[in-house]
Design an enzyme around this catalytic site. Structure first.
Site, PDB file in Angstrom:
ATOM      1  N   SER A 254      46.102  87.515  40.996  1.00 39.38           N
ATOM      2  CA  SER A 254      46.249  88.590  41.980  1.00 39.38           C
ATOM      3  C   SER A 254      47.714  88.744  42.357  1.00 39.38           C
ATOM      4  O   SER A 254      48.576  88.004  41.864  1.00 39.38           O
ATOM      5  CB  SER A 254      45.420  88.269  43.221  1.00 39.38           C
ATOM      6  OG  SER A 254      45.994  87.149  43.856  1.00 39.38           O
ATOM      7  N   LYS A 255      47.955  89.696  43.262  1.00 41.04           N
ATOM      8  CA  LYS A 255      49.333  90.042  43.627  1.00 41.04           C
ATOM      9  C   LYS A 255      50.197  88.824  43.947  1.00 41.04           C
ATOM     10  O   LYS A 255      51.364  88.778  43.600  1.00 41.04           O
ATOM     11  CB  LYS A 255      49.325  90.982  44.826  1.00 41.04           C
ATOM     12  CG  LYS A 255      48.904  92.383  44.459  1.00 41.04           C
ATOM     13  CD  LYS A 255      49.675  93.430  45.261  1.00 41.04           C
ATOM     14  CE  LYS A 255      49.338  94.823  44.792  1.00 41.04           C
ATOM     15  NZ  LYS A 255      48.139  95.381  45.436  1.00 41.04           N
ATOM     16  N   ARG A 256      49.589  87.849  44.627  1.00 37.60           N
ATOM     17  CA  ARG A 256      50.439  86.727  45.043  1.00 37.60           C
ATOM     18  C   ARG A 256      50.907  85.864  43.868  1.00 37.60           C
ATOM     19  O   ARG A 256      51.753  84.996  44.035  1.00 37.60           O
ATOM     20  CB  ARG A 256      49.766  85.900  46.132  1.00 37.60           C
ATOM     21  CG  ARG A 256      48.558  85.196  45.698  1.00 37.60           C
ATOM     22  CD  ARG A 256      47.657  84.873  46.873  1.00 37.60           C
ATOM     23  NE  ARG A 256      46.361  84.508  46.372  1.00 37.60           N
ATOM     24  CZ  ARG A 256      46.057  83.318  45.953  1.00 37.60           C
ATOM     25  NH1 ARG A 256      46.949  82.347  45.998  1.00 37.60           N
ATOM     26  NH2 ARG A 256      44.865  83.054  45.482  1.00 37.60           N
ATOM     27  N   HIS A 257      50.331  86.112  42.689  1.00 39.73           N
ATOM     28  CA  HIS A 257      50.836  85.382  41.518  1.00 39.73           C
ATOM     29  C   HIS A 257      52.018  86.103  40.864  1.00 39.73           C
ATOM     30  O   HIS A 257      52.511  85.670  39.829  1.00 39.73           O
ATOM     31  CB  HIS A 257      49.725  85.203  40.473  1.00 39.73           C
ATOM     32  CG  HIS A 257      48.593  84.349  40.955  1.00 39.73           C
ATOM     33  ND1 HIS A 257      47.344  84.841  41.221  1.00 39.73           N
ATOM     34  CD2 HIS A 257      48.555  83.034  41.263  1.00 39.73           C
ATOM     35  CE1 HIS A 257      46.567  83.870  41.645  1.00 39.73           C
ATOM     36  NE2 HIS A 257      47.277  82.762  41.681  1.00 39.73           N
ATOM     37  N   GLY A 258      52.423  87.211  41.455  1.00 36.66           N
ATOM     38  CA  GLY A 258      53.565  87.943  40.878  1.00 36.66           C
ATOM     39  C   GLY A 258      53.093  89.054  39.967  1.00 36.66           C
ATOM     40  O   GLY A 258      52.679  90.098  40.419  1.00 36.66           O
TER      41      GLY A 258
END
Ligand code: GLU
Length: 485
Positions: A254-258
């Site tokens: 998801s987004k928090r993985h870049g």
């Protein structure tokens, strides 16, 4: 159409750019269709009108094409079971809703979101898995009329009876679901638009989809869909729910993985051939131990039963490694076209010249973005010196090597062959008394401004004598300036 013909589909919702995990689902379906001689359908699931945008559909289509995934039926090319956009299939949903209504299998539900939420919270507080209580199932006609006269627009719910739903998933094997946990679910929203579970069943049935390959996150929807297939008198397709793409912390990518979208990877200089190879290969979805596979090898090695059985952890470092391998393997024209597709003003000016340079540098990069700087080495008069290069150039030994090199170069008539390069280096070595790093690093730093890069021989053979001399002079000036201080 033969009854056993394989038909698979990818059914994205156009609510954003193509997620790498969804691209993997598309690829699995495509590989399966190409392996079995089946048909691959693209269907756009755009009934969530508050989130769906036509612009995203265009981007999804462009990105899939860029990845090399094509389809046999779809919104852009049509096909025998169209339209392939759910917003254009409302009549079909209406017809099948009537069938369910006539059979007494559905009922209107007037509950508002607030009421449903409150009910949910209460169940959670009592430690019960939340599901719809069935409150509106037993409303009398008079009660319904009263609610409608209040201006409430009903959603339509499907009646779920007690029992078991059995599924034999191609990847998970047999899975049993107790319908007790499901609760009557919405098939048409109060806006009149179909909910996902209903539209997907009508479409998959009418489009004669024989196998649904999709992410494991849809496994919990499947019993609802099977109940609808049965209620509508359709034979359910086979299902294969593959494992999701995870980030390094093993939670869904998801987004928090870049990086999460294919477009981001494209912008970061990854080539489509590497991306498809990587997402097909990751998680052991292909048989054999080979890591780099051509498209036809990938099709040959694909087995839907294995696809995504194991968790697939997205590792950007591994993808970078694969990208570098692909940059080496791909023909220069393809590499240049991928680079030009990123949008650059330079390419428009001198494509022919760039095509001569690409083979000289593509073995030294791991992403397309690095080409820009390497092009400079061959197209600009000057190069910019990195800090490390400046440091090397300030050494007395470097000045000696470069001075000798300049005078040796001056006496060369056409310094553009491998032999001439070898002879020149031999001469510089002899006259300066330096070898190894002391000999090569200053030459590299002077000619490229960097400490690593394309082989010196290639640079020597592809730059004219004036440019070579000019760069050496600039490097020597740098040394002179630093000794003045
Ligand atoms: N539109 C759904 C999604 O994007 C499709 C799921 C399915 O393949 O049934 O998740």
């Amino acid at each position: 159409m033969p009854a056993n013909k394989i038909r698979v589909r990818f059914a994205p919702s156009p609510t954003g750019k193509l997620h790498v995990g969804n691209a993997r689902t598309a690829l699995f379906n495509w590989l399966h269709a190409r392996k079995t001689g089946g048909t691959f359908i693209l269907r756009i699931e755009d009934t969530d009108i508050s989130r769906s945008l036509r612009h995203y559909e265009t981007t999804l289509i462009d990105t899939l094409r860029w990845l090399g995934i094509d389809w046999d039926e779809g919104p852009d090319i049509g096909g025998p079971f169209g339209p392939y956009r759910q917003s254009e299939r409302i009549e079909s949903y209406r017809a099948y809703l009537k069938k369910l209504t006539d059979a007494g299998l559905v009922y209107p539900c007037y509950c508002t979101d607030e009421e449903l939420n409150a009910e949910r919270q209460q169940m959670l507080a009592r430690g019960i898995a939340p599901r719809y209580s069935g409150k509106c199932r037993s409303l009398t006609e008079a009660q319904r009329q009263r609610l409608e006269s209040e201006g409430r627009k009903p959603a339509i719910r499907f009646k779920v009876e007690r029992g078991m739903v059995r599924l034999n998933d191609l990847i998970h094997g047999p899975v049993n679901f107790n319908t007790n946990l499901i609760g009557d679910f919405i098939i048409v929203r109060s806006t009149g638009l179909p909910a996902y579970n209903f539209a997907v069943v009508v479409d998959d049935a009418l489009m004669k989809v024989s196998l649904v390959i999709r992410g494991e996150d849809h496994l919990s929807n499947t019993p609802r869909q099977i109940l609808l297939y049965e209620a509508l008198g359709f034979k359910p397709p086979q299902f294969a729910h593959h494992g999701l793409l995870l980030g390094a912390d093993r939670s869904k990518l998801s987004k928090r993985h870049g990086v999460t979208t294919v477009e981001q990877l494209k912008e970061q200089g990854f080539v489509p051939e590497a991306i498809t190879n990587y997402i097909a290969w990751i998680g052991g979805s292909l048989s054999g131990s080979q890591e780099i596979l051509s498209t036809s090898e990938m099709i040959g090695a694909f087995d839907v039963r294995k696809a995504g059985k194991n968790a697939a952890v997205f590792d950007l470092a591994k993808l970078k490694w694969m990208n570098a391998k692909y940059l080496k393997r791909l023909p220069p024209e393809t590499v240049l076209d991928h680079w030009l597709a990123l949008g650059t003003e330079r390419g428009l000016l001198d494509k022919k010249r760039l095509l001569q340079i690409v083979p000289l540098v593509k073995d030294n990069i791991e992403n397309l973005g690095q080409l820009e700087e390497l092009f400079d080495i061959f197209t600009e008069k000057n190069v910019a010196f990195s800090m490390e290069a400046e440091e090397v150039l300030r050494a007395d030994s470097s000045a000696k090597v470069l001075k000798v090199m300049a005078s040796a170069l001056q006496t060369l008539d056409a310094p553009r062959s491998k032999d001439a390069y070898n002879a020149l280096i031999k001469e510089v070595k002899r006259m300066s008394g330096y070898s190894g790093k002391k000999l090569f690093l200053p030459i590299r730093a002077a000619l490229t401004g960097e400490m690593a890069g394309p082989e010196l021989e290639k640079i020597f053979c592809n730059l004219d004598k004036d440019t070579l001399l000019h760069r050496i002079e600039r490097a020597l000036e740098l040394k002179d300036r630093s000794s003045d201080i």
